[in-house]
Design an enzyme around this catalytic site. Structure first.
Site, PDB file in Angstrom:
ATOM      1  N   SER A  29       0.868  -1.674  -0.113  1.00 26.49           N
ATOM      2  CA  SER A  29      -0.123  -0.270  -0.497  1.00 26.49           C
ATOM      3  C   SER A  29       0.533   1.406  -0.088  1.00 26.49           C
ATOM      4  CB  SER A  29      -0.762   0.325   1.288  1.00 26.49           C
ATOM      5  OG  SER A  29      -1.913  -0.952   1.408  1.00 26.49           O
ATOM      6  N   ASP A  87       8.360   3.036   5.291  1.00 25.03           N
ATOM      7  CA  ASP A  87       8.791   4.778   5.699  1.00 25.03           C
ATOM      8  C   ASP A  87       9.734   5.289   6.161  1.00 25.03           C
ATOM      9  OD1 ASP A  87       5.330   5.610   5.303  1.00 25.03           O
ATOM     10  OD2 ASP A  87       5.487   4.030   6.647  1.00 25.03           O
ATOM     11  N   GLU A 106      -0.302  -5.821   5.683  1.00 22.93           N
ATOM     12  CA  GLU A 106       0.614  -5.759   5.474  1.00 22.93           C
ATOM     13  C   GLU A 106       1.968  -6.444   5.345  1.00 22.93           C
ATOM     14  OE1 GLU A 106       2.181  -1.394   2.883  1.00 22.93           O
ATOM     15  OE2 GLU A 106       2.219  -1.867   5.309  1.00 22.93           O
TER      16      GLU A 106
HETATM   17  O1  LIG Z   1       0.484   1.327   5.809  1.00 21.82           O
HETATM   18  C1  LIG Z   1       1.460   2.138   4.362  1.00 21.82           C
HETATM   19  C2  LIG Z   1       2.201   1.506   4.176  1.00 21.82           C
HETATM   20  O2  LIG Z   1       3.517   0.666   5.216  1.00 21.82           O
HETATM   21  C3  LIG Z   1       3.261   1.966   2.899  1.00 21.82           C
HETATM   22  O3  LIG Z   1       3.790   1.254   2.205  1.00 21.82           O
HETATM   23  C4  LIG Z   1       4.457   2.911   3.545  1.00 21.82           C
HETATM   24  O4  LIG Z   1       3.404   4.396   4.140  1.00 21.82           O
HETATM   25  C5  LIG Z   1       4.918   4.128   2.657  1.00 21.82           C
HETATM   26  O5  LIG Z   1       4.147   4.512   1.923  1.00 21.82           O
HETATM   27  P1  LIG Z   1       4.464   5.760   1.079  1.00 21.82           P
HETATM   28  O6  LIG Z   1       4.723   5.692  -0.753  1.00 21.82           O
HETATM   29  O7  LIG Z   1       3.213   6.454   0.348  1.00 21.82           O
HETATM   30  O8  LIG Z   1       5.376   6.883   1.457  1.00 21.82           O
END
Ligand SMILES: O=C[C@H](O)[C@H](O)[C@H](O)COP(=O)(O)O
Length: 231
Positions: A29, A87, A106
């Site tokens: 996600s 993150d 996830e």
């Molecule tokens: O709950 C969200 C997930 O762990 C995402 O993979 C993570 O927050 C990274 O998101 P982004 O690609 O939008 O930086």
């Protein structure tokens, strides 16, 4: 497109290249995964046959939009490859995830996968985890007690909110965002948090990642775990 979004796009699209015909693919996600899912959709339209398992309602919606056939754990017991965002990524490839609130699904998918590829922009690489507040999913009932227990571990947990109300995950739970500044022993912290009644899961993904794809302004860099460990 902003530089950071461009890097996410590069990393996300590169990760899609590892999807092969016949695979069951775990779909992570977040905004980086948007690009992966879009690219996989193109591969499907060109003829590869895969099945995706989505880790969030948002991901399922994108997968449907881009024509990716979906399945679930009532039909398949194994995931060949999972691709996900993060993150924070430390030097051991341990991760903080859950910035978008999808950590539980996830983690279920990523831990069922034969291989886990993480795609991220270069701002996500860190020496030690913890500058990003650690998302901890908790059941709503009695979350106030968990909040106090976590505070005793040296954090000031914040109940995640959205539009003035508590943010509710796809699983109907709350998220406590816990800033620890520096997490010296991710496994110990994860175990401590998981032992608290009412904690569903933490955003610490330890010893799960096989490969990291980093998007930079100059292109992508692929980091392999074995090589990383030798450095
Ligand atoms: O709950 C969200 C997930 O762990 C995402 O993979 C993570 O927050 C990274 O998101 P982004 O690609 O939008 O930086």
């Amino acid at each position: 497109m902003e530089d950071k979004d461009f890097k996410k796009k590069l990393a996300g699209e590169k990760a899609a290249e590892f999807v092969k015909d016949g695979m069951v693919v775990g779909l992570g996600s977040g905004s980086t995964m948007y690009w992966t899912i879009k690219k996989i959709g193109e591969q499907v339209s060109e003829g590869i046959a895969i099945q995706g398992i989505p880790s969030s309602v948002q991901t399922a919606n994108w997968a449907k939009e881009f024509g990716i056939p979906l399945t679930d754990f009532s039909k398949v017991k194994q995931v060949d490859l999972a691709i996900d965002g993060a993150d924070e990524i430390d030097q051991n490839f341990d991760l903080i995830k859950g910035g978008g609130g999808s950590l539980v699904r996830e983690k279920i998918i990523d831990s069922a996968a034969g291989q886990l590829i993480i795609a991220a922009d270069d701002s996500k690489l860190v020496k030690a985890l913890g500058a990003f507040p650690l998302p901890v999913e908790v059941v709503p009932f009695g979350y106030e007690i968990i909040k106090e227990k976590i505070a005793r571990l040296g954090s000031e947990p914040v109940l995640r909110s959205q539009n003035g109300k508590a943010f509710v995950t796809d699983n109907g739970n709350y998220i406590l965002d816990c800033l620890f500044s520096e997490i010296t022993d991710p496994k110990k912290l994860h175990n401590l948090l998981k032992s608290m009644v009412g904690v569903v899961e933490t955003g610490l993904f330890i010893n799960m990642t096989d490969m990291v794809i980093i998007g930079k302004s100059t292109g992508t860099e692929i980091l392999h775990k074995s090589r990383q460990n030798k450095n």
